[in-house]
Design a protein around this motif. Structure first.
Motif, PDB file in Angstrom:
ATOM      1  N   ASP A 264      -8.708  36.252  -4.589  1.00 39.76           N
ATOM      2  CA  ASP A 264     -10.110  36.969  -4.630  1.00 39.76           C
ATOM      3  C   ASP A 264     -11.224  35.645  -5.450  1.00 39.76           C
ATOM      4  OD1 ASP A 264     -12.385  37.963  -5.435  1.00 39.76           O
ATOM      5  OD2 ASP A 264     -11.315  39.407  -6.546  1.00 39.76           O
ATOM      6  N   SER A 265     -11.895  34.903  -4.340  1.00 39.17           N
ATOM      7  CA  SER A 265     -12.705  33.772  -4.948  1.00 39.17           C
ATOM      8  C   SER A 265     -14.106  34.406  -5.779  1.00 39.17           C
ATOM      9  CB  SER A 265     -13.348  33.247  -3.871  1.00 39.17           C
ATOM     10  OG  SER A 265     -14.222  33.947  -3.000  1.00 39.17           O
ATOM     11  N   SER A 266     -14.219  35.726  -5.811  1.00 37.96           N
ATOM     12  CA  SER A 266     -15.480  36.187  -6.535  1.00 37.96           C
ATOM     13  C   SER A 266     -15.226  36.323  -7.889  1.00 37.96           C
ATOM     14  CB  SER A 266     -15.922  37.451  -5.998  1.00 37.96           C
ATOM     15  OG  SER A 266     -16.280  37.347  -4.568  1.00 37.96           O
TER      16      SER A 266
ATOM     17  N   GLU B 235      -9.580  31.572   6.793  1.00 35.26           N
ATOM     18  CA  GLU B 235     -10.112  33.031   7.154  1.00 35.26           C
ATOM     19  C   GLU B 235     -10.756  33.967   5.855  1.00 35.26           C
ATOM     20  OE1 GLU B 235      -7.740  36.089   9.665  1.00 35.26           O
ATOM     21  OE2 GLU B 235      -7.716  37.193   7.619  1.00 35.26           O
ATOM     22  N   ILE B 236     -11.910  34.125   6.146  1.00 36.32           N
ATOM     23  CA  ILE B 236     -12.786  34.599   4.901  1.00 36.32           C
ATOM     24  C   ILE B 236     -12.913  36.025   5.144  1.00 36.32           C
ATOM     25  CG2 ILE B 236     -14.723  34.362   3.522  1.00 36.32           C
ATOM     26  CD1 ILE B 236     -14.893  31.453   4.690  1.00 36.32           C
TER      27      ILE B 236
ATOM     28  N   THR C 141     -14.733  36.367   8.838  1.00 35.30           N
ATOM     29  CA  THR C 141     -15.216  35.093   9.147  1.00 35.30           C
ATOM     30  C   THR C 141     -14.320  33.753   8.979  1.00 35.30           C
ATOM     31  OG1 THR C 141     -17.324  33.942   9.508  1.00 35.30           O
ATOM     32  CG2 THR C 141     -16.692  34.653   7.323  1.00 35.30           C
ATOM     33  N   GLN C 142     -14.951  32.762   9.395  1.00 32.75           N
ATOM     34  CA  GLN C 142     -14.140  31.517   9.273  1.00 32.75           C
ATOM     35  C   GLN C 142     -14.922  30.383   8.361  1.00 32.75           C
ATOM     36  OE1 GLN C 142     -10.902  31.081  10.409  1.00 32.75           O
ATOM     37  NE2 GLN C 142     -10.643  33.140  11.317  1.00 32.75           N
ATOM     38  N   GLY C 143     -14.083  29.453   7.643  1.00 36.62           N
ATOM     39  CA  GLY C 143     -14.855  28.558   6.955  1.00 36.62           C
ATOM     40  C   GLY C 143     -14.235  27.932   6.026  1.00 36.62           C
ATOM     41  N   GLY C 144     -14.709  26.708   5.414  1.00 34.84           N
ATOM     42  CA  GLY C 144     -14.011  25.808   4.400  1.00 34.84           C
ATOM     43  C   GLY C 144     -14.469  26.465   3.123  1.00 34.84           C
ATOM     44  N   TRP C 145     -14.182  25.717   2.022  1.00 36.71           N
ATOM     45  CA  TRP C 145     -14.664  26.176   0.601  1.00 36.71           C
ATOM     46  C   TRP C 145     -16.115  26.213   0.421  1.00 36.71           C
ATOM     47  CZ3 TRP C 145     -11.641  28.754  -2.102  1.00 36.71           C
ATOM     48  CH2 TRP C 145     -10.272  28.658  -2.199  1.00 36.71           C
ATOM     49  N   ASP C 146     -17.025  25.542   1.216  1.00 32.21           N
ATOM     50  CA  ASP C 146     -18.187  25.370   0.988  1.00 32.21           C
ATOM     51  C   ASP C 146     -18.837  26.935   1.441  1.00 32.21           C
ATOM     52  OD1 ASP C 146     -18.092  22.688   0.016  1.00 32.21           O
ATOM     53  OD2 ASP C 146     -19.893  21.970   1.282  1.00 32.21           O
ATOM     54  N   GLU C 147     -18.199  27.373   2.430  1.00 34.08           N
ATOM     55  CA  GLU C 147     -18.650  28.545   2.940  1.00 34.08           C
ATOM     56  C   GLU C 147     -18.264  29.658   2.177  1.00 34.08           C
ATOM     57  OE1 GLU C 147     -20.496  28.961   6.429  1.00 34.08           O
ATOM     58  OE2 GLU C 147     -20.793  27.466   5.089  1.00 34.08           O
ATOM     59  N   VAL C 148     -16.973  29.575   1.562  1.00 30.96           N
ATOM     60  CA  VAL C 148     -16.613  30.618   0.507  1.00 30.96           C
ATOM     61  C   VAL C 148     -17.670  30.473  -0.634  1.00 30.96           C
ATOM     62  CG1 VAL C 148     -14.832  30.971  -1.115  1.00 30.96           C
ATOM     63  CG2 VAL C 148     -14.054  30.226   1.184  1.00 30.96           C
ATOM     64  N   TRP C 149     -17.846  29.390  -1.078  1.00 32.38           N
ATOM     65  CA  TRP C 149     -18.915  29.467  -2.250  1.00 32.38           C
ATOM     66  C   TRP C 149     -20.284  30.165  -1.773  1.00 32.38           C
ATOM     67  CZ3 TRP C 149     -18.604  23.542  -3.578  1.00 32.38           C
ATOM     68  CH2 TRP C 149     -17.113  23.239  -4.108  1.00 32.38           C
TER      69      TRP C 149
ATOM     70  N   ARG D 223     -16.660  41.468  -2.463  1.00 31.71           N
ATOM     71  CA  ARG D 223     -16.019  40.546  -3.028  1.00 31.71           C
ATOM     72  C   ARG D 223     -15.784  39.420  -1.630  1.00 31.71           C
ATOM     73  NH1 ARG D 223     -12.954  40.969  -7.864  1.00 31.71           N
ATOM     74  NH2 ARG D 223     -12.868  43.272  -8.673  1.00 31.71           N
ATOM     75  N   VAL D 224     -15.267  38.256  -1.967  1.00 37.63           N
ATOM     76  CA  VAL D 224     -15.046  37.309  -0.990  1.00 37.63           C
ATOM     77  C   VAL D 224     -13.570  36.895  -1.008  1.00 37.63           C
ATOM     78  CG1 VAL D 224     -15.579  35.194   0.155  1.00 37.63           C
ATOM     79  CG2 VAL D 224     -17.461  36.539  -0.950  1.00 37.63           C
ATOM     80  N   LEU D 225     -12.848  37.215  -0.216  1.00 39.51           N
ATOM     81  CA  LEU D 225     -11.257  37.009  -0.122  1.00 39.51           C
ATOM     82  C   LEU D 225     -11.006  35.862   0.834  1.00 39.51           C
ATOM     83  CD1 LEU D 225      -9.568  40.502  -0.400  1.00 39.51           C
ATOM     84  CD2 LEU D 225     -10.333  39.100  -2.137  1.00 39.51           C
ATOM     85  N   VAL D 226     -10.224  34.816   0.317  1.00 38.43           N
ATOM     86  CA  VAL D 226      -9.838  33.700   1.237  1.00 38.43           C
ATOM     87  C   VAL D 226      -8.381  33.736   1.443  1.00 38.43           C
ATOM     88  CG1 VAL D 226      -9.866  31.218   1.225  1.00 38.43           C
ATOM     89  CG2 VAL D 226     -11.502  32.333  -0.186  1.00 38.43           C
TER      90      VAL D 226
END
Length: 382
Positions: A161-163, A11-12, A45-53, A64-67
């Motif tokens: 926090d991936s950002s 979940e992103i 939204t949903q996704g893997g690490w590539d979508e987080v990046w 920000r983008v939280l995972v």
């Protein structure tokens, strides 16, 4: 039972200013993210690490983008301590990396956030992480990774926090004027004005040039995060080769044909805005010059969008005097900008109406610098 971090999709959560979540959801949908759903404070939204990046690299409106990386149920501190120690931190973190822990508790038997924070920090330290001081600087590329922990209805939820540095920090802007607007907020306001990168933009009170430069960058097609680093680059899941391929795929920039112009009565702001344009690689399409509001004039070519964040008295300027300034702005626009649409950001509806333009509020007030501001829009000037 501890949830494994390697399970995808995650979940992103894409942070957005309250009130502008639908605009960010629209952008995420256009960018191909899976079923973006606006919720209070952001978009899920949903996704893997590539979508987080990709979310960090490409989305202009996200703060920000939280995972959401996993979690478990815990009904008391001893259980939290045990399960946090068993959590597979090695799938996410590299030993020796600095981590800051933020904890909130709601409707749970574990109600003391400080005690919960201590247990989780102990588990992280046992894994090999370095626990960062809460007072440590957070606005640099070397800011600690931040683990956000929400304990709600006895469920412990871990998000990362991936950002790192907030996403409005594009990595190219050094000069900042008075009462600056964040680039992420400017991007969402441009979207609210139906700006898509296909028309010129003019700001007659440009300050450090945020609206003009964001519009020019949108028109160029280059991703907003190309000139900066992100927290996810320090995670165990990071793959440098895949990341570089993703960057290369979004680095293509087509010089727009239209011009992006700003003016300001503050010569220092104009110099700073031009320097910001050069650092952003937009010096050939974005230009700023010294001019009073009454001298503002459009560039050659078709009409487009005038968008402006004028003083509104909350922090800068005497509010009574500002009514005259807004009246002069409206006079200039009616005289020189026929066919142009208008967007005005202000905390005072009376100031927007003082322009004499047929303005209407686009949406609800939005937090900005300790105030609440509203975007007012007007149709093409006849």
């Amino acid at each position: 039972m501890e949830a494994a971090m390697t399970q995808t999709p995650f979940e992103i959560f894409l942070q957005a200013p309250p009130g502008l979540e639908p605009l960010l959801a629209e952008e995420a949908r256009e960018q191909g993210f899976a079923a973006p759903n606006p919720v209070p404070g952001g978009v899920v939204t949903q996704g893997g690490w590539d979508e987080v990046w990709r979310a960090n690299l490409c989305l202009r409106g996200a703060g920000r983008v939280l995972v959401r990386i996993g979690g478990f149920m815990a009904f008391h501190l001893a259980q939290l301590d045990k399960r946090a120690r068993k959590f597979p931190w090695g799938e996410l973190l590299r030993p020796g990396e600095a981590v800051r822990v933020d904890v909130t508790c709601r409707r749970s038997k574990i109600y003391h956030a400080g005690a919960a924070k201590q247990r989780i920090e102990t588990a992280l330290a046992a894994f090999g992480a370095v626990i960062a001081d809460d007072a440590e600087e957070t606005e640099t590329d070397e800011a600690p990774l931040t683990l956000k922990v929400r304990i709600e209805d006895n469920e412990v939820i871990f998000s990362l926090d991936s950002s790192g540095v907030p996403l409005h920090r594009r990595g190219t802007k050094q000069f900042v004027g008075k009462a600056p607007m964040r680039e992420t907020l400017a991007a969402l306001f441009l979207r609210a004005c139906d700006y898509s990168g296909q028309e010129p933009v003019y700001d007659p009170m440009c300050g450090s040039g945020t609206f003009v430069l964001e519009a020019a960058a949108i028109a160029s097609g280059a991703a907003p995060g190309l000139s900066r680093q992100f927290a996810f680059e320090r995670l165990a899941s990071f793959d440098a080769a895949r990341w570089q391929a993703l960057r290369d795929a979004h680095a293509g920039s087509t010089p727009p044909e239209q011009r992006f112009v700003g003016s300001d009565r503050d010569a220092g702001a104009v110099a700073g805005a031009n320097a910001n344009a050069q650092r952003a690689g937009l010096g050939d399409v974005a230009a700023f010059h010294h001019a009073a509001v009454s001298d503002a004039a459009p560039p050659d070519g078709p009409p487009g969008l005038v968008i402006v964040n004028p003083p509104y008295g909350g922090r800068i300027g005497n509010k009574k005097l500002l009514y005259g300034l807004h009246g002069a702005l409206g006079d200039t626009l009616r005289r020189n900008f026929r066919g142009w649409r208008v967007g005005i950001v202000t905390s005072e509806a009376g100031l927007a109406r003082a322009t004499g333009l047929p303005v209407t509020p686009w949406g609800p007030p939005v937090p900005h610098g300790g105030l609440k501001v509203t975007l007012f829009t007007a149709p093409p000037i006849g």
